[in-house]
Design a protein around this motif. Structure first.
Motif, PDB file in Angstrom:
ATOM      1  N   ARG A   1      92.299 -22.689  -5.543  1.00 23.64           N
ATOM      2  CA  ARG A   1      91.292 -21.534  -5.602  1.00 23.64           C
ATOM      3  C   ARG A   1      91.600 -20.306  -6.282  1.00 23.64           C
ATOM      4  NH1 ARG A   1      88.670 -22.431   0.261  1.00 23.64           N
ATOM      5  NH2 ARG A   1      88.476 -24.607   0.087  1.00 23.64           N
ATOM      6  N   ARG A   2      92.741 -19.818  -5.877  1.00 25.35           N
ATOM      7  CA  ARG A   2      93.128 -18.756  -6.412  1.00 25.35           C
ATOM      8  C   ARG A   2      93.372 -18.600  -7.974  1.00 25.35           C
ATOM      9  NH1 ARG A   2      97.783 -16.396  -3.250  1.00 25.35           N
ATOM     10  NH2 ARG A   2      96.283 -17.013  -1.783  1.00 25.35           N
TER      11      ARG A   2
ATOM     12  N   SER B   1      90.191 -19.284  -9.899  1.00 25.78           N
ATOM     13  CA  SER B   1      89.351 -17.954  -9.830  1.00 25.78           C
ATOM     14  C   SER B   1      90.110 -16.874 -11.037  1.00 25.78           C
ATOM     15  CB  SER B   1      89.524 -17.221  -8.340  1.00 25.78           C
ATOM     16  OG  SER B   1      88.978 -15.865  -8.687  1.00 25.78           O
ATOM     17  N   ARG B   2      91.303 -16.943 -11.125  1.00 26.67           N
ATOM     18  CA  ARG B   2      92.135 -16.271 -12.099  1.00 26.67           C
ATOM     19  C   ARG B   2      92.007 -16.681 -13.489  1.00 26.67           C
ATOM     20  NH1 ARG B   2      97.800 -15.691  -9.140  1.00 26.67           N
ATOM     21  NH2 ARG B   2      97.620 -18.018  -9.949  1.00 26.67           N
TER      22      ARG B   2
ATOM     23  N   GLY C   1      89.036 -18.261 -14.435  1.00 23.24           N
ATOM     24  CA  GLY C   1      87.834 -17.841 -14.774  1.00 23.24           C
ATOM     25  C   GLY C   1      87.580 -16.657 -15.148  1.00 23.24           C
ATOM     26  N   ARG C   2      88.399 -15.540 -14.560  1.00 22.10           N
ATOM     27  CA  ARG C   2      88.298 -14.179 -14.997  1.00 22.10           C
ATOM     28  C   ARG C   2      89.189 -13.910 -16.343  1.00 22.10           C
ATOM     29  NH1 ARG C   2      90.144 -13.292  -9.762  1.00 22.10           N
ATOM     30  NH2 ARG C   2      92.289 -12.992 -10.043  1.00 22.10           N
TER      31      ARG C   2
ATOM     32  N   SER D   1      95.343 -18.929 -15.776  1.00 21.09           N
ATOM     33  CA  SER D   1      95.576 -18.173 -14.553  1.00 21.09           C
ATOM     34  C   SER D   1      96.713 -17.381 -14.629  1.00 21.09           C
ATOM     35  CB  SER D   1      95.851 -19.232 -13.587  1.00 21.09           C
ATOM     36  OG  SER D   1      96.995 -20.083 -13.552  1.00 21.09           O
TER      37      SER D   1
END
Length: 165
Positions: A5-6, A9-10, A12-13, A147
């Motif tokens: 998940r991390r 998320s990274r 996506g950022r 990521s």
């Protein structure tokens, strides 16, 4: 589970922080990938190449996903350092997609190894699985590269836990 998940998320950022040049490279890379894989396999109709076996319905989404993911992976190299090497996952996924969407009896290597009846009986049923593996490899390459781009971008300080902005 938490680390995946991390990573998403990274990633996506990282995509949200992309500049116009990276998006242009990703778009051009997707179009070039679609042409390089789609034209010789005749998934993209053209007068230069033909198929003995009709294009299957799943060839189109496989080619589209391959193209988009390959474009995203290529876009990550815009800001990469010159010493950084190409992802093995990305290269493997791109090559595998060519075999996945290609005509089963037009592949000379397959014909030499198992013949025409073997290509239709054994190779053709494996091609959708090859397409899934190809897309998975490209997705993994894109996820890893995106990521990691937020962790250490050339020319920027390394982001660490607890670092203040």
């Amino acid at each position: 589970m938490r680390s995946s998940r991390r990573s998403v998320s990274r990633a996506g950022r990282s995509l949200l922080a992309w500049r116009a040049r990276q998006w242009w490279v990703a778009g051009a890379g997707a179009l070039v990938t679609a042409a390089v894989v789609g034209i010789p396999t005749d998934v993209v109709p053209n007068p230069l190449f033909g198929r003995s076996v009709p294009v299957q319905w799943w060839n189109y989404p496989a080619l589209a996903l391959t193209s988009v993911l390959a474009g995203l992976v290529l876009g990550t190299y815009v800001t990469a350092s010159r010493t950084e090497r190409m992802s093995r996952f990305g290269a493997g996924g791109a090559v595998l997609s060519f075999f996945a969407v290609g005509c089963p009896v037009c592949n000379k290597l397959v014909l030499l190894l198992i013949g025409t009846s073997g290509a239709l009986s054994y190779w053709a049923p494996l091609q959708p699985l090859l397409a899934v593996v190809s897309v998975a490899l490209l997705a993994e390459a894109a996820l890893r590269r995106l990521s990691n781009a937020t962790v250490c971008t050339p020319g920027r300080a390394r982001l660490t836990r607890g670092a203040r902005s």
